[in-house]
Enzyme design. Structure first.
Site, PDB file in Angstrom:
ATOM      1  N   SER A  60      69.073  13.351  75.561  1.00  0.00           N
ATOM      2  CA  SER A  60      67.985  12.729  76.308  1.00  0.00           C
ATOM      3  C   SER A  60      68.433  11.646  77.280  1.00  0.00           C
ATOM      4  O   SER A  60      67.629  11.116  78.038  1.00  0.00           O
ATOM      5  CB  SER A  60      66.931  12.177  75.347  1.00  0.00           C
ATOM      6  OG  SER A  60      67.449  11.082  74.672  1.00  0.00           O
ATOM      7  N   LYS A  92      59.872   5.825  72.082  1.00  0.00           N
ATOM      8  CA  LYS A  92      60.639   5.306  73.218  1.00  0.00           C
ATOM      9  C   LYS A  92      59.735   4.482  74.144  1.00  0.00           C
ATOM     10  O   LYS A  92      60.117   3.399  74.583  1.00  0.00           O
ATOM     11  CB  LYS A  92      61.271   6.460  73.998  1.00  0.00           C
ATOM     12  CG  LYS A  92      62.456   7.082  73.265  1.00  0.00           C
ATOM     13  CD  LYS A  92      62.932   8.308  74.011  1.00  0.00           C
ATOM     14  CE  LYS A  92      64.149   8.916  73.336  1.00  0.00           C
ATOM     15  NZ  LYS A  92      64.512  10.186  73.958  1.00  0.00           N
TER      16      LYS A  92
END
Ligand SMILES: Nc1ncnc2c1ncn2[C@@H]1O[C@H](COP(=O)(O)OP(=O)(O)OP(=O)(O)O)[C@@H](O)[C@H]1O
Length: 776
Positions: free
Chosen positions: A673, A716
Site C-alpha cells: 500500500s 489509516k
C-alpha cells in the site's frame, strides 16, 4: 533349606511386613555381591534369610524374606546398597554358617483365642489403624484389610512390626512364637501399653471395621479417620448434586470407589481426590436461561458504548437470530481492531444482555495444546485446560466465553493450541469436548464463544474460517472526547469517591489530554489520565474536608477542582505528544519526501517517506526494515518513473543512485500500500518539485500506472486525522470503505479519489513548488 544370610543388628522383620535395609557390613556386602546383585533378574525374586544378632551371638529364629528391590548409589567413591525386602515366613536356623545356612520353615499353630481377648485385640488394632492412617497409608490399608478378614495371626505380626520403641529382644521373642493365641496376647499387651496414655475416645473406628461390643462414639471428637470419612461424605454429596450425565456417571463412581479404598495421605489419593473435586464442581447440568429483549439490549449497548453504529447493529442482529432460533451453534463472532477500543467491553455487554455468565480466556502467548485441553492425569502436577477452568468458574454450562487475542496463539513444540481451539469451536464436535485431564466428555455446544484479535492476518486460516469478523476501528479525537465525557468520567468519579460537585472537566483540558498525552487508537491511556486527575481531586477533597490549609495550597483548596490545561500539565507532567511533531515533519518537506499511511495492529499511522538521489551507478538502496513486498513496490515505482520520463519531461539519469528510507527504522514495514507514496516521492525527487505536505496518501500501483485498492482504509484515515492532517488521497476503489468512517471524521477530511498515477500526481504535487531542481 539352604539360604544366603543377611545379619541384622537392629530391627526385626515380621512375616508380610516390609523393610528397607541399608547394607554396610563386609559380611552382608559379600552375601549381597554373591547371591543378589550378580544374580540377574531373570530368575525371579531372591529368597534370603534375615538373621538377628543377639549380644555376640546369632538368634536361633530368623525371617525368610524375598528381595523386592536393590537400590545402589555412589557415595565417596563407594557403592552403597539398600535392600527392599518383604517377610515371608518364620524360620529356625539349624546350623548357622556364612554366607549361607540351613533353615527350617516354621508353621503357625492356630489355637483358640478367647472372645474378650479377640474383641479387645481387634479394638486395639482399630486404634492402631487410626494412627497408621496418618503416616503410612499403605500399611494402614493392609491393616484394614487384615482387620476386615479378622486374620489374627497376620494381624498380630502386622501391629508388632509397626510398634515403635519396643526392645529388640521383645520383638525377637515374638518372632520365635508360632502359637497364634500367644502372639495375639503379646501383641494385645503391647498395644494396651501403647494406648494407655493416649485416650482415643471418639474415634469412629467402628465405622471402618465392626467389632463386637464396641461403644458408640460421640461425633464431636473427630480424629483423622473420622475426618477422612466426613470428607468422603462431602465429596459424595457434591458428586450427587453435580447431576452427572449418564455417560460419565459410571466412570466417576468407579473412581470414587477407588478413592474410598485408598489411604488419605498417599500422593495418589490426593491426585484422585482433586480430580473428583473438579468433576463434582463442574456445572454438568446447570445453565442460565437466556433472556433476550432486543430493546433492553439496544439500550444497554447505547448506554455503555459511544458510537460504533455498525458494530452495535451487527450485535443486535446476532441477538435477534438467537432469540428467534433455538438452534445452538451459529456463527462465532470475532471482534478485530486495535487495543482499547471496546472489544472486551462489548462482549461483556452482550453477556449482560443475554443474562449469561461472562468468562474471559486470554490466549496471548499460549503455545501448548495442553493450555486449552489440559494435561493428561499421568503428568506430575497435571491441570485441566483453560476452557474447563472457565466453565468451572462460570458455574453454568452456557456462559459467554471471550477468547481474547486469538491472533496471539503460537504453535509450540507440544501440539498446536489452535488445532485444539478448532475442536472447541466446531459445533459438530464440541458437544463432547474431552479435556485431557478431565478425560470425560463435556458438552460445550451451549457456550457462546466470542473471539477478539488485533491483527486477523495472524489467525490461522482454518480458525479464521470458523469466525465471522466484525471490524472495529480506532477512535477519532471527536469520538474520544465524547467517550471521555459520556462514559469515562461518569465511570471514574464514583470509583474515586467523587461527585460532580467536586470536579469539573473543561473541554480544553480534555482536548489537551487527548492530544498531548495519548497517541492511541483506543481510549485506555485516556482513561488512565482521567483516573490520575481524579486521584488528584480526591486528595484535594480530602484536604478540604480535613480543613488542612497551608499558605502554599490555600488557593488550591477550593471546590470544585477545575481540570483545565494548567491542572492537566501539573498532574500529568509536560505533554508527551504535540502538534509540533507534525509541523516539524511538514517543515522537513523537500523534493523526494511525502506522507504515506500505514496500518498497524495498534491503529493507523502517518508515515514519512524519504528518498534521495546522488550520481552513481543507478543503484537503489532501501532502509527502514522494509519487507519484500514493500521493496518490490520501490522497483515498480522506479520502473514506472523510467517508463514515463519522456511524457513528464523529466531529467532522469540512469546513473542516479536512489536511497529510499522509511523512518522509525526499528519497526518492520511491509505490504503493497505504500506504492502511491513511493512513486510520488521518486517523481518529486526527479522533478525537483515538492509533494503537498498537508496530504497523506495510500494505495497500490501497477506498472501500467493504475492505482489499486488497499486494506485498512478506515484505520489509516482516522490515523491521519488523529495526527492532525485534514486531506487524504485514496484509491477510487476504496470509496466504500471511506464512506464507512464515522461522520465526524469524514466531514473534516478532504478526500481525493484517484484511479491512475497521473491523477495522483495532479492531486498531490504542489503546483508551484519552490523546491530545487534535482539535476544530476
Ligand atoms: N465506544 C466506547 N464507549 C465507551 N467506552 C469505551 C468505548 N470503547 C472503549 N471503551 C472503554 O475503554 C476501555 C478499554 O476497552 P476494552 O478493554 O474493551 O478494549 P479492547 O478492545 O478489548 O482492548 P484489547 O485489545 O487490548 O483487549 C473499557 O473500559 C471500555 O469500556
Amino acid at each position: 533349606m539352604e539360604l544366603p544370610v543377611l545379619l541384622l543388628s537392629n530391627g526385626v522383620l515380621m512375616p508380610e511386613a516390609k523393610m528397607r535395609i541399608p547394607v554396610r557390613s563386609k559380611f552382608n556386602l559379600e552375601m549381597l555381591d554373591r547371591f543378589v546383585v550378580n544374580r540377574g533378574m531373570a530368575q525371579g525374586k531372591t529368597m534370603i534369610l534375615i538373621a538377628y544378632r543377639e549380644d555376640k551371638d546369632v538368634y536361633p529364629y530368623a525371617t525368610v524374606a524375598s528381595v523386592e528391590q536393590v537400590t545402589c548409589w555412589q557415595y565417596n567413591a563407594h557403592t552403597q546398597y539398600t535392600l527392599h525386602v518383604v517377610g515371608v515366613s518364620r524360620a529356625k536356623i539349624e546350623a548357622f554358617k556364612h554366607p549361607t545356612c540351613t533353615v527350617k520353615f516354621l508353621v503357625d499353630i492356630h489355637g483358640d483365642v478367647s472372645s474378650e481377648i479377640e474383641t479387645a485385640f481387634l479394638e486395639n488394632c482399630n486404634r492402631m489403624l487410626v494412627y497408621l492412617s496418618r503416616e503410612n497409608t499403605e500399611a494402614a490399608y493392609r491393616l484394614q484389610k487384615l482387620l476386615k478378614e479378622k486374620r489374627l495371626d497376620s494381624l498380630s505380626d502386622a501391629v508388632m512390626s509397626h510398634l515403635n520403641a519396643i526392645p529388640n529382644s521383645t520383638l525377637l521373642t515374638f518372632l520365635s512364637t508360632v502359637d497364634v493365641p500367644k502372639r495375639v496376647d503379646q501383641a494385645n499387651a503391647e498395644l494396651d501399653k501403647m494406648f494407655k496414655n493416649i485416650p482415643l475416645a471418639g474415634v469412629q473406628i467402628e465405622d471402618l471395621i465392626p467389632v463386637k461390643g464396641t461403644r458408640r462414639i460421640t461425633p464431636g471428637n473427630r480424629t483423622h479417620l473420622g475426618q477422612k470419612r466426613s470428607e468422603e461424605d462431602e465429596l459424595e454429596r457434591k458428586l450427587d448434586e453435580a447431576q452427572l450425565p449418564d455417560t460419565v456417571k459410571e466412570r466417576v463412581l468407579q473412581d470414587y470407589e477407588k478413592l474410598k479404598k485408598m489411604g488419605t495421605n498417599s500422593q495418589e489419593s490426593h491426585v484422585l481426590r482433586s480430580y473428583l473435586e473438579l468433576v463434582a464442581s463442574l456445572p454438568w447440568n446447570k445453565s442460565t436461561t437466556d433472556q433476550i429483549d432486543i430493546s433492553i439490549a439496544r439500550k444497554a449497548l447505547e448506554d455503555s458504548h459511544e458510537g460504533m453504529k455498525s458494530v452495535k447493529t451487527r450485535v443486535l442482529e446476532f441477538l435477534a437470530v438467537r432469540k428467534l432460533s433455538d438452534a445452538v451453534g451459529g456463527p462465532i463472532l470475532c471482534f478485530s481492531g486495535p487495543p482499547g477500543i471496546g472489544k472486551t467491553s462489548v462482549a461483556r455487554a452482550i453477556a449482560t444482555a443475554l443474562g449469561r455468565k461472562f468468562e474471559r480466556i486470554s490466549l496471548g502467548g499460549i503455545r501448548d495444546e495442553s493450555d486449552i485441553r489440559g494435561h493428561r492425569r499421568t503428568y506430575v502436577g497435571a491441570m485441566h485446560g483453560r476452557i474447563i477452568q472457565a466453565i468451572r468458574h462460570a458455574g453454568s454450562k452456557n456462559p459467554l466465553i471471550l477468547l481474547d487475542e486469538v491472533d496471539k496463539l503460537y504453535a509450540g513444540v507440544s501440539g498446536s493450541p489452535s488445532a485444539a481451539l478448532l475442536e472447541v469451536l466446531d459445533p459438530e464436535q464440541n458437544f463432547s469436548f474431552v479435556d485431557h485431564y478431565l478425560n470425560l466428555p463435556f458438552d460445550l455446544s451451549n457456550v457462546l464463544f466470542i473471539a477478539t484479535a488485533n491483527d486477523t492476518s495472524n489467525i490461522e486460516p482454518p480458525l479464521l474460517d470458523r469466525m465471522e469478523l466484525i471490524e472495529m476501528t480506532g477512535y477519532s479525537t471527536h469520538e474520544k472526547l465524547r467517550i471521555v465525557e459520556n462514559h469515562i468520567i461518569p465511570r471514574q468519579l464514583p470509583r474515586h469517591g467523587l461527585s460532580d460537585d467536586c470536579i469539573e472537566f473543561e473541554m480544553a483540558g480534555l482536548q489537551h489530554i487527548v492530544n498531548g498525552y495519548t497517541k492511541e487508537a483506543g481510549v485506555r491511556q485516556l482513561e488512565r489520565c482521567v483516573a490520575a486527575l481524579c486521584r488528584h481531586a480526591a486528595l484535594r477533597v480530602a484536604e478540604v474536608m480535613n480543613g488542612d490549609c497551608t499558605a502554599d495550597t490555600f488557593s488550591d483548596l477550593e471546590l470544585p477542582v477545575i481540570v483545565d490545561i494548567a491542572l492537566v500539565e501539573k498532574v500529568l507532567g509536560i505533554p508527551k505528544f504535540s502538534h509540533f511533531d507534525l509541523v516539524t515533519q511538514m517543515k522537513a518537506f523537500r523534493p523526494g519526501v511525502c506522507f504515506g499511511l500505514a496500518w498497524t495492529p495498534f491503529g493507523g499511522e502517518l508515515m514519512l517517506i524519504e528518498t534521495s538521489g546522488v550520481k552513481g551507478k543507478g543503484e537503489v538502496s532501501m532502509t527502514g526494515k522494509l519487507g519484500d513486498v514493500l521493496k518490490e513496490s520501490v522497483s515498480v515505482a522506479r520502473s514506472w518513473l523510467r517508463a514515463n520520463v519522456e511524457r513528464y519531461k523529466l531529467e532522469f539519469s540512469e546513473e542516479m543512485d536512489i536511497h529510499v528510507h522509511l523512518p522509525a527504522g526499528a519497526i518492520g514495514k511491509d505490504g503493497p500500500s505504500a506504492g502511491c507514496a513511493l512513486v510520488l516521492a521518486l517523481f518529486s525527487l526527479v522533478a525537483g518539485r515538492n509533494v503537498r505536505n498537508d496530504t497523506a496518501v495510500t494505495g497500490e500501483i501497477s506498472l501500467s500506472g493504475s492505482v489499486l485498492p488497499v486494506g485498512g482504509i478506515k484505520e489509516k484515515v482516522i490515523g491521519a486525522h488523529r495526527a492532525g492532517l485534514r486531506r487524504v488521497t485514496l484509491p477510487a476503489s476504496n470509496r466504500n470503505h471511506f464512506e464507512e468512517i464515522e461522520d465526524g471524521v469524514r466531514r473534516e477530511i478532504d478526500v481525493v479519489f484517484v484511479e491512475t498515477i497521473d491523477e495522483l500526481l495532479t492531486a498531490m504535487m504542489e503546483p508551484h513548488s519552490l523546491g530545487y531542481l534535482a539535476k544530476l
